[in-house]
Design a protein around this motif. Sequence first.
Motif, mmCIF file in Angstrom:
data_model
loop_
_atom_site.group_PDB
_atom_site.id
_atom_site.type_symbol
_atom_site.label_atom_id
_atom_site.label_comp_id
_atom_site.label_asym_id
_atom_site.label_seq_id
_atom_site.Cartn_x
_atom_site.Cartn_y
_atom_site.Cartn_z
ATOM 1 N N SER A 133 0.832 -1.207 0.000
ATOM 2 C CA SER A 133 0.000 0.000 0.000
ATOM 3 C C SER A 133 0.863 1.252 0.000
ATOM 4 N N LEU A 134 1.897 1.262 0.835
ATOM 5 C CA LEU A 134 2.749 2.442 0.943
ATOM 6 C C LEU A 134 3.701 2.575 -0.245
ATOM 7 N N ARG A 135 4.103 1.448 -0.829
ATOM 8 C CA ARG A 135 5.052 1.513 -1.941
ATOM 9 C C ARG A 135 4.377 1.696 -3.297
ATOM 10 N N MET A 136 3.299 0.946 -3.533
ATOM 11 C CA MET A 136 2.706 0.928 -4.860
ATOM 12 C C MET A 136 1.296 1.508 -4.914
ATOM 13 N N ALA A 137 0.434 1.042 -3.999
ATOM 14 C CA ALA A 137 -0.965 1.480 -4.056
ATOM 15 C C ALA A 137 -1.090 2.976 -3.861
ATOM 16 N N THR A 170 -1.450 -4.244 -7.193
ATOM 17 C CA THR A 170 -1.614 -4.079 -5.744
ATOM 18 C C THR A 170 -2.981 -4.578 -5.296
ATOM 19 N N LEU A 171 -4.000 -4.236 -6.070
ATOM 20 C CA LEU A 171 -5.354 -4.649 -5.706
ATOM 21 C C LEU A 171 -5.519 -6.161 -5.743
ATOM 22 N N MET A 172 -4.703 -6.829 -6.546
ATOM 23 C CA MET A 172 -4.774 -8.284 -6.589
ATOM 24 C C MET A 172 -4.345 -8.902 -5.257
ATOM 25 N N MET A 173 -3.472 -8.169 -4.541
ATOM 26 C CA MET A 173 -3.031 -8.659 -3.242
ATOM 27 C C MET A 173 -4.061 -8.371 -2.161
ATOM 28 N N PHE A 174 -4.901 -7.381 -2.376
ATOM 29 C CA PHE A 174 -5.815 -6.923 -1.350
ATOM 30 C C PHE A 174 -6.834 -7.967 -0.891
ATOM 31 N N PRO A 175 -7.485 -8.707 -1.817
ATOM 32 C CA PRO A 175 -8.499 -9.659 -1.341
ATOM 33 C C PRO A 175 -7.967 -10.648 -0.320
ATOM 34 N N ARG A 176 -6.824 -11.267 -0.637
ATOM 35 C CA ARG A 176 -6.256 -12.239 0.305
ATOM 36 C C ARG A 176 -5.813 -11.547 1.592
ATOM 37 N N SER A 177 -5.218 -10.353 1.454
ATOM 38 C CA SER A 177 -4.765 -9.628 2.639
ATOM 39 C C SER A 177 -5.935 -9.206 3.503
ATOM 40 N N PHE A 178 -7.038 -8.796 2.865
ATOM 41 C CA PHE A 178 -8.213 -8.392 3.629
ATOM 42 C C PHE A 178 -8.849 -9.591 4.346
ATOM 43 N N VAL A 179 -8.824 -10.746 3.687
ATOM 44 C CA VAL A 179 -9.311 -11.971 4.336
ATOM 45 C C VAL A 179 -8.456 -12.265 5.570
ATOM 46 N N SER A 180 -7.134 -12.152 5.403
ATOM 47 C CA SER A 180 -6.218 -12.390 6.528
ATOM 48 C C SER A 180 -6.451 -11.368 7.635
ATOM 49 N N ALA A 181 -6.657 -10.109 7.239
ATOM 50 C CA ALA A 181 -6.900 -9.059 8.236
ATOM 51 C C ALA A 181 -8.174 -9.346 9.032
ATOM 52 N N ARG A 182 -9.212 -9.828 8.343
ATOM 53 C CA ARG A 182 -10.459 -10.171 9.033
ATOM 54 C C ARG A 182 -10.251 -11.329 10.006
ATOM 55 N N ARG A 183 -9.453 -12.310 9.586
ATOM 56 C CA ARG A 183 -9.192 -13.465 10.444
ATOM 57 C C ARG A 183 -8.394 -13.052 11.691
ATOM 58 N N VAL A 184 -7.428 -12.166 11.509
ATOM 59 C CA VAL A 184 -6.672 -11.653 12.656
ATOM 60 C C VAL A 184 -7.590 -10.849 13.568
#
Length: 575
Positions: free
Chosen positions: A131-135, A293-307
């Motif tokens: 997010s900070l580097r590319m998004a 970057t957005l392609m990484m977001f779905p999996r990262s958001f799933v992980s964020a929800r699980r955390v």
Amino acid sequence: MSKLIKYFRWYDYLLITLTIILTFLRVGFDLTLPDLMADIVSVVIENGSRSEIFSIGLEMLLYTVLAVISVFFISFLSSKVAARFANILRRKMYEKVQSFSAEEMNDFSVASLITRTTNDIQQVQNLVVSSLRMALRAPILAVGAIIKIWGRSSSLTLVTGISIFLIVVVITFIFIKVGPKFKIVQENIDDLNLVTRENLTGLREVRAHNAEEYQKEKFERVNEKLTNTNIYVNRILMMMHPFMNLILSGTSLAIVWVGAYLISQNSINLPTMMAFSQYAVQTVMGFMMLTITLMMFPRSFVSARRVSEVLQTKAKINSPLEPVTKTGETGTIEFKDVSFRHKDAEEYILKNINLKINKGETIGFIGSTGSGKSTLINLILRFYDVSEGTLFINGQNIKDYPLEQLHDLVGYIPQRAILFSGTIASNLRLGKKDASEEEMLQALKTADMDKFIKRQEDGLQYKVSRAGQNFSGGQKQRLSIARGIIKQREFFVFDDTFSALDNKTDSRVRKNLIKHIKGATTLIVSQRVGTIMNSDKIVVLDKGEIVGFGTHRELLKENKIYQEIASSQLSKENL
């Protein structure tokens, strides 16, 4: 992800702000270069001097160097922020899991908690970095490039607009296809960890029963499911790259083709077309970076929800807001109409338990498997809360005790002996942090482990491997007993603790314990009559109810269930 933002520290926001400023500067430097290139072309066309070309070239070099320096600091700051954020999340996860009661632990499997603490937090860390580097850079670059080309040529702007539209279509298609699959991927990782953990933990049992093929098939099923899901996701994601390259190359070709026509019509000049071409490419590249970057977001958001699920889970068993007031009573336990059942369960494990245990008494608990013996002990330690009724410790409702104070009152020695990697001394000091060498040796002597220690050159510093694998079952059990009794407490609970000991060792240890914990209230859970027959009182449990209470002799005369248990284990002489 929004629920995790609060774990950023105030100084992280300063670093993020600095990263945003540097990103704007970097984009500004990048967007200046096409105009300078157009100026060089104009100078060449107009037969300008070499000094003018050299001067513009130096200016381009300066902006390039500044852009590189900006990239370095952006990468450094984003990595620092993300790594620190992940560190905080791991610490918070650990603290949260430590506060969980047995009920919350049942809601999350151990394998799932491990995945959430490692893999999921790593995904969140990657999200912060990207997010900070590319998004962050991608939309700034895209908007900046659009501003630069806006109004220069409507035809060329239309070409760029069509390219952006095609990118949006590709992004939308991919999101619809792979978005839901990322949650499945993380769940499959949970399942894989669970099967792997079970197999490694029970490796001896698997080999003893020749069940390698069964476990292999079980692993293959889970592994195949994860592999197929990953293949599906990666196939869809891989489609993005050729499409994006096609759009990028098509945009460049279209701009050159349309630009050449416009130049032939004297609508624009060559430097303008070259600058426009570079800005258009930067616009498309901005959207492409945003896409990646957005392609990484779905999996990262799933992980964020699980955390977040773990961090937002409220422990049902907490210390009271107001500390317990001393009643003057010590060493007593009382169950008043206590019943217990697990959450969402229909049947009660314990029903209408009424029992008073006085200071200094030794109480034995016996019953068939599933009769509720260990559950009753878990209530005393407040691993669970009673469903109905009240449990009193020292005349005070157990819920009024701070958990730390309650656990300090009770020395608990479970059936399954758990040793931690380190030394014998470090394991014993889990029971008492400031235990002296003399106290440790005395506890080991009581647990009949002093002879083993004397045979070792390292003594108390003898190494304990992971999970105590360099000790036998009986040795681990005795070390666990030593750890549990090293500190003098009001209550001691032995939950089928002596099951791994032979009868002679069992007898020696119990005789030693009588002297060591004299005056303390002692609860002994056992399947063996011989272990509890000398207790002051014995509680007989059956199907969650107390069906007998008295001495060994009294129960032999009056209680049929106890008679059956005793006669099946002891000879008439020993009875």
